[in-house]
Design an enzyme around this catalytic site. Structure first.
Site, PDB file in Angstrom:
ATOM      1  N   ASP A 301       0.966  -0.987  -0.156  1.00 41.02           N
ATOM      2  CA  ASP A 301      -0.186  -0.113   0.145  1.00 41.02           C
ATOM      3  C   ASP A 301       0.872   1.382   0.020  1.00 41.02           C
ATOM      4  OD1 ASP A 301       0.592  -1.113   2.659  1.00 41.02           O
ATOM      5  OD2 ASP A 301      -0.839  -0.041   3.550  1.00 41.02           O
ATOM      6  N   GLU A 485      12.219   1.303   7.235  1.00 34.58           N
ATOM      7  CA  GLU A 485      11.605   0.397   6.709  1.00 34.58           C
ATOM      8  C   GLU A 485      11.641   0.037   5.326  1.00 34.58           C
ATOM      9  OE1 GLU A 485       7.486   1.292   6.433  1.00 34.58           O
ATOM     10  OE2 GLU A 485       7.693   3.362   5.940  1.00 34.58           O
TER      11      GLU A 485
END
Length: 527
Positions: A301, A485
């Site tokens: 996403d 991340e």
């Protein structure tokens, strides 16, 4: 399972804040005037901040209080929230880095700082309480996330942290046992969707030293499989969908990403609402919300992978796409269930699941391999055609040994010639500003790609990718003292960007993959 006790079901029920209200006072908090006004007025820079705050009273009582007080001409919404909500979650993690430590020593030292649980019950909190310790990703992600955790577990196992790894798997087994599935993350606003089903891989990793451990997890593996296949029996015609299942032929089924709700995501309410603002009908808006939620289910996403139109985020079409990675994960689930039944000596059940796995393997070959492109690509089942998106999802058939030798060679060639950059592998070949597109690279997809290549004997290529990835990890760590991340693999002098929130540090799956790759590189170079 002997570690999962019924009393925790009661704890879970208590942890669902609005469930403590009388039935006549229960409301849909995430559609209430108070919730919508706070999110739409942008009181917080990150929409997730508000949904993670803990109400000091029931949703019903706070909404009544809000309806009354907002009539006052001097009403201050920000002051109202400050008075009636508290932050009982762990604050966003920050680390003081000891520059005398290597990146790998740093990772080993912060497992404890990323560890939470067992959870106490906080009335009215959105958090779903868990019975055992677990590792959170870090940054804004202060709860456990589903597919992230597999890669974290792999790192924990390399770091001889078998106890916490086992606890994490048992927490997921507990969620399957009590909810029937594993939600996107352990918040009640994630209860309408799951994420890529990595639980079987988690249990398999844990059982490397003792294959019989898989027998213990079999009931939960089967229960999760049933969740993903639920509703297939009511589908009548090919290319019709129900929940996560799509019929593709006579008694032939594949899976899609999906979400059961049709509203903006609570944790991204304002963003979803504004994205749908220019659409002309309520049906178009509802369809977009479903597709955005399905995109969140995918873990990607967001990405051009899901766009129906070039460079058009509002054309996100996830729920109408059969994804190659998801179906490879379901194949692995079927195959592992068959293997565990073999361990149990149940030949009939073993045969049933072997046939299902073989059928899905054939369907993956028929549906996702595009001969003209020599690549595995997703399939849009409404148009009955493959998408034109080149993505690292194509490495999943290699990871799970589904690809033929010739297909693996073709995928490898494209990875090396088009995806590979100075810092590792691009996620897709398009730069759209979405975080799961170029120029970003992500740890979990590097793990799948490297191990997929190794399955087919491409050791030099796998080693090169790992070294490039670890090099950018180390460079960013040296400059910032942080594990990120995601990373910009095209321009290694820059940090990554894009997406709905700032780049997060911590970071669970990056830590896990870095430790796993370092151990593998050392092993390969010692041979």
């Amino acid at each position: 399972m002997n570690r999962i006790f019924l009393p925790f079901i009661f704890l879970f029920i208590l942890s669902m804040g609005c469930r403590t209200e009388p039935r006549e006072q229960q409301i849909d908090y995430y559609a209430s005037p108070l919730f919508v006004d706070v999110q739409m007025q942008g009181l917080f820079e990150d929409s997730k901040t508000f949904v993670d705050l803990v109400p000091r009273d029931s949703y019903y009582a706070l909404n009544r209080k809000y309806e009354k007080q907002r009539q006052d001409e001097n009403f201050d919404l920000k002051a109202f929230v400050a008075e009636n909500f508290s932050d009982k979650s762990t604050a966003t993690l920050t680390f003081t880095t000891d520059t005398t430590h290597t990146m790998y020593e740093h990772i080993s030292s912060i497992w404890g700082k990323l560890t939470r649980g067992p959870d106490s019950v906080i009335p009215y909190s959105s958090r779903i309480s868990l019975p055992y310790e677990y590792v959170v990703p870090g940054g804004r992600f202060k709860e456990i996330y589903y597919w992230d955790s597999y890669f974290t577990i792999e790192g924990l196992l390399v770091d001889n942290q078998e106890g916490i790894a086992r606890n994490m798997v048992d927490n997921f087994a507990y969620l399957i046992d009590t909810l029937g599935f594993i939600p996107n993350g352990t918040r009640n606003y994630y209860l309408s969707r799951s994420q890529p089903p990595f639980f079987t891989l988690m249990a398999t990793a844990l059982a490397r030293k003792d294959s019989m451990l898989l027998v213990e997890y079999l009931p939960m593996i089967e229960k999760e499989y049933d969740f993903w296949m639920d509703g297939k029996d009511v589908i009548k015609e090919p290319y019709e969908a129900n929940k996560y299942v799509v019929k593709v032929g006579d008694d032939s089924f594949l899976n899609r990403y999906w979400d059961s709700s049709v509203t903006p995501r609570p944790e991204s309410y304002k963003e979803d609402y504004h994205l749908a603002d220019d659409l002309s009908t309520e049906k178009e808006k509802t369809d977009l919300y479903v597709n955005l939620r399905a995109g969140a289910t995918s873990g990607w996403d967001f990405s051009s992978r899901w766009f129906a139109e070039e460079d058009s985020f509002e054309s996100t079409n996830t729920a109408n796409i059969l994804p190659v990675d998801l179906n490879c994960l379901l194949y692995f689930m079927e195959n592992q269930i068959a293997k565990v039944y073999n361990l149990k000596g149940d030949k009939q059940a073993e045969s049933l699941y072997r046939k299902m796995a073989l059928k899905r393997k054939e369907l993956i070959q028929e549906t996702f391999w595009v001969e003209e492109e020599q690549f595995f690509m997703d399939f849009e089942f409404k148009t009955k055609s493959n998408t034109d998106e080149f993505t690292l999802a194509a490495t999943f058939p290699l990871f799970f040994n589904i690809a033929t030798r010739e297909q693996a060679e073709a995928v490898k060639e494209k990875l090396i010639t088009e995806f590979l950059k100075d810092g590792g592998l691009l996620t897709t070949l398009k730069n759209t500003g979405q975080q799961w597109d170029a120029p970003n690279g992500w740890a979990p997809l590097h793990w799948m790609a490297v191990h997929g290549l190794l399955n087919y004997g491409y050791k030099a290529e796998a080693l090169d990718i790992m070294k490039r990835w670890l090099s950018i990890n180390e460079r960013v760590y040296k400059n910032t003292g942080k594990m990120m991340e995601k990373y910009n693999v095209e321009d290694t002098s820059l940090l990554s960007g894009g997406g709905e929130y700032e780049t997060q540090d911590g970071f669970g799956w990056t830590n896990g993959v870095a430790l796993g790759f370092k151990a593998l590189v050392d092993q390969m170079e010692a041979q």
